[in-house]
Design a protein around this motif. Sequence first.
Motif, PDB file in Angstrom:
ATOM      1  N   VAL A  74      14.844  12.584  40.346  1.00 15.32           N
ATOM      2  CA  VAL A  74      14.989  11.615  42.044  1.00 15.32           C
ATOM      3  C   VAL A  74      15.693  12.227  42.747  1.00 15.32           C
ATOM      4  O   VAL A  74      15.980  11.462  43.956  1.00 15.32           O
ATOM      5  N   LYS A 100      27.981   5.860  38.062  1.00 13.34           N
ATOM      6  CA  LYS A 100      26.518   6.619  38.032  1.00 13.34           C
ATOM      7  C   LYS A 100      25.338   6.286  38.362  1.00 13.34           C
ATOM      8  O   LYS A 100      25.205   4.706  38.253  1.00 13.34           O
ATOM      9  N   GLU A 101      24.813   6.810  38.924  1.00 11.33           N
ATOM     10  CA  GLU A 101      23.829   6.613  39.943  1.00 11.33           C
ATOM     11  C   GLU A 101      22.785   7.395  40.206  1.00 11.33           C
ATOM     12  O   GLU A 101      23.405   8.787  41.288  1.00 11.33           O
ATOM     13  N   VAL A 141      12.332  -1.846  32.744  1.00  9.26           N
ATOM     14  CA  VAL A 141      13.494  -1.934  32.865  1.00  9.26           C
ATOM     15  C   VAL A 141      13.372  -1.415  34.457  1.00  9.26           C
ATOM     16  O   VAL A 141      12.487  -0.230  35.370  1.00  9.26           O
ATOM     17  N   GLY A 142      14.921  -1.475  35.445  1.00 10.15           N
ATOM     18  CA  GLY A 142      15.050  -1.517  36.655  1.00 10.15           C
ATOM     19  C   GLY A 142      13.712  -0.666  37.514  1.00 10.15           C
ATOM     20  O   GLY A 142      12.619  -0.576  37.363  1.00 10.15           O
ATOM     21  N   HIS A 199      14.834  10.528  35.510  1.00 11.65           N
ATOM     22  CA  HIS A 199      15.909   9.241  36.468  1.00 11.65           C
ATOM     23  C   HIS A 199      17.305   8.985  36.022  1.00 11.65           C
ATOM     24  O   HIS A 199      18.161   8.237  36.952  1.00 11.65           O
ATOM     25  N   GLY A 200      17.894  10.022  35.418  1.00  8.30           N
ATOM     26  CA  GLY A 200      18.939   9.646  35.269  1.00  8.30           C
ATOM     27  C   GLY A 200      19.534   9.269  34.148  1.00  8.30           C
ATOM     28  O   GLY A 200      20.899   9.638  33.448  1.00  8.30           O
ATOM     29  N   THR A 201      18.717   8.221  33.224  1.00 15.00           N
ATOM     30  CA  THR A 201      19.512   7.213  32.360  1.00 15.00           C
ATOM     31  C   THR A 201      19.536   8.380  31.052  1.00 15.00           C
ATOM     32  O   THR A 201      20.724   8.320  29.862  1.00 15.00           O
ATOM     33  N   SER A 233      13.055   2.940  37.355  1.00 15.27           N
ATOM     34  CA  SER A 233      12.668   3.642  36.777  1.00 15.27           C
ATOM     35  C   SER A 233      11.259   3.516  36.835  1.00 15.27           C
ATOM     36  O   SER A 233       9.649   3.769  36.584  1.00 15.27           O
ATOM     37  N   PHE A 252      20.332   7.787  41.781  1.00 18.65           N
ATOM     38  CA  PHE A 252      18.991   7.644  43.260  1.00 18.65           C
ATOM     39  C   PHE A 252      20.003   6.287  43.547  1.00 18.65           C
ATOM     40  O   PHE A 252      20.379   6.119  44.819  1.00 18.65           O
ATOM     41  N   GLY A 253      20.036   5.039  43.065  1.00 19.03           N
ATOM     42  CA  GLY A 253      20.348   3.808  43.518  1.00 19.03           C
ATOM     43  C   GLY A 253      19.227   3.075  44.440  1.00 19.03           C
ATOM     44  O   GLY A 253      19.020   3.361  45.561  1.00 19.03           O
ATOM     45  N   LEU A 254      17.912   2.816  43.793  1.00 18.16           N
ATOM     46  CA  LEU A 254      16.051   2.392  44.324  1.00 18.16           C
ATOM     47  C   LEU A 254      16.689   1.060  45.099  1.00 18.16           C
ATOM     48  O   LEU A 254      16.251   1.341  46.214  1.00 18.16           O
ATOM     49  N   ARG A 283      25.358  -3.581  35.014  1.00 15.86           N
ATOM     50  CA  ARG A 283      25.848  -2.554  33.532  1.00 15.86           C
ATOM     51  C   ARG A 283      26.999  -2.563  33.534  1.00 15.86           C
ATOM     52  O   ARG A 283      27.824  -2.403  35.081  1.00 15.86           O
ATOM     53  N   ASN A 306      21.806  -4.397  37.350  1.00 19.21           N
ATOM     54  CA  ASN A 306      21.527  -5.206  36.039  1.00 19.21           C
ATOM     55  C   ASN A 306      22.994  -5.418  35.229  1.00 19.21           C
ATOM     56  O   ASN A 306      22.790  -5.613  34.061  1.00 19.21           O
ATOM     57  N   TYR A 358      11.271   9.158  31.811  1.00 22.72           N
ATOM     58  CA  TYR A 358      12.397   9.531  31.183  1.00 22.72           C
ATOM     59  C   TYR A 358      11.973  10.837  30.099  1.00 22.72           C
ATOM     60  O   TYR A 358      10.780  10.669  28.953  1.00 22.72           O
ATOM     61  N   ASN A 389      12.716   9.102  45.768  1.00 28.21           N
ATOM     62  CA  ASN A 389      12.171   7.747  44.919  1.00 28.21           C
ATOM     63  C   ASN A 389      11.888   6.978  46.401  1.00 28.21           C
ATOM     64  O   ASN A 389      12.013   7.226  47.901  1.00 28.21           O
TER      65      ASN A 389
END
Length: 372
Positions: free
Chosen positions: A149, A280-281, A12-13, A119-121, A15, A283-285, A207, A205, A93, A172
């Motif tokens: 984050v 929704k974000e 997964v991205g 990480h927010g998810t 994180s 952080f936004g790495l 989404r 990704n 997580y 991050n």
Amino acid sequence: MKKIGITCYPTVGGSGVIATELGILLAEQGNEIHFITSSLPFRLDHIHPKLFYHEVELNHYPVFQYPPYDLALASKMAEVIDQEELDILHVHYAMPHAICAILAKQIANRDVKIVTTLHGTDITVLGIDRTFKKMIKHGIEQSDAVTAVSHSLVKQTADMLGINKDISVIYNFVNEKEYHKRERTTVKRQYGIKPDEKVIIHISNFRKVKRVQDVIQTFAIVTKHVKAKLLLVGDGPEYSEARQLVVKLHLDDHVLFLGKQKNVSELLSISDLKLLLSEKESFGLVLLEAMSCEVPGIGTNVGGVPEVIKHNETGYIVELGDVEQAASYAIRLLQDEEMLEKFSLNALKRARTEFHSDKIVAAYTALYNRVL
Ligand code: GMT
């Protein structure tokens, strides 16, 4: 020297990237790092005497309707805690990984400390399914230390779960050896981009929350004023919708769908501007990856994005869905070479100060020392 177990979703991205890069840097500092994951984390592509990988094996027993991943993980964690004499289990997580860590701690014979990074998810999941609320809360409350984050994620977590637990913000970071600007004129040519064309990039990704359609709509306005190409990097549920919109807007010759790419820093090196217009974000790495390659960004006023982009300095912040404003900022920046250069350097400077990996790894190390 500490012995640290790390669990994340290896595929997964952001994180997964953060968990892996952190593990590598901690190993380089002399700590012993044990990844406990379902597959080899995708950034763990080099050997190091202090890095170890323990695979969570999932057997498909006919009696179980669903393979018990969480239980297999908890059992593996307990095994590694005892065998490797772990001091800390750092999970990414709350759900399910903190819950698995709590169970593993009860099973194991050692008093391992649990550090959980949000990480927010988890919070996004909660918005859809409230039944997990108590479990996520339990995972957070039973951890010895919790990090998030962004400040926005701390607030959101407190608001949604009603907890008083102290959550430290640790931003991050990126691997600076990988994310830096390189001379890539040939890459630009290979993609058929003319030297006088500006390059706008979006990486996600695909989404629904990433609002790729807003990126395309913004670009549709920009391209009327600036000679430019849009690179869309990534794949996911909204991919075909995005393709259809590009055709509908007659942008086929200007938008390049690149699919999933590994060497993103090469693509960032030919880019002038990054767009992340998510709803929704935490952080936004990807914005930080861009900044580290001297690419300013335009992002939405959601979650942790305004903590990453400094409005009017390293990029711009727009309200969710305001594609006109996003386009107007993009046009302003792309038409003014001097301003673009200034923003690029500001972005790099911010990436190398506020979000420098040395600073972030030191913050995690201090947190580990506090819990031990
Ligand atoms: O955004 C995703 O779909 C992936 C998710 C993840 O778990 O990697 O990203 C979350 O964690 C990243 C690393 O901390 C953050 O940069 C992303 O903003 C965050 N995504 C969301 O909050 C939607």
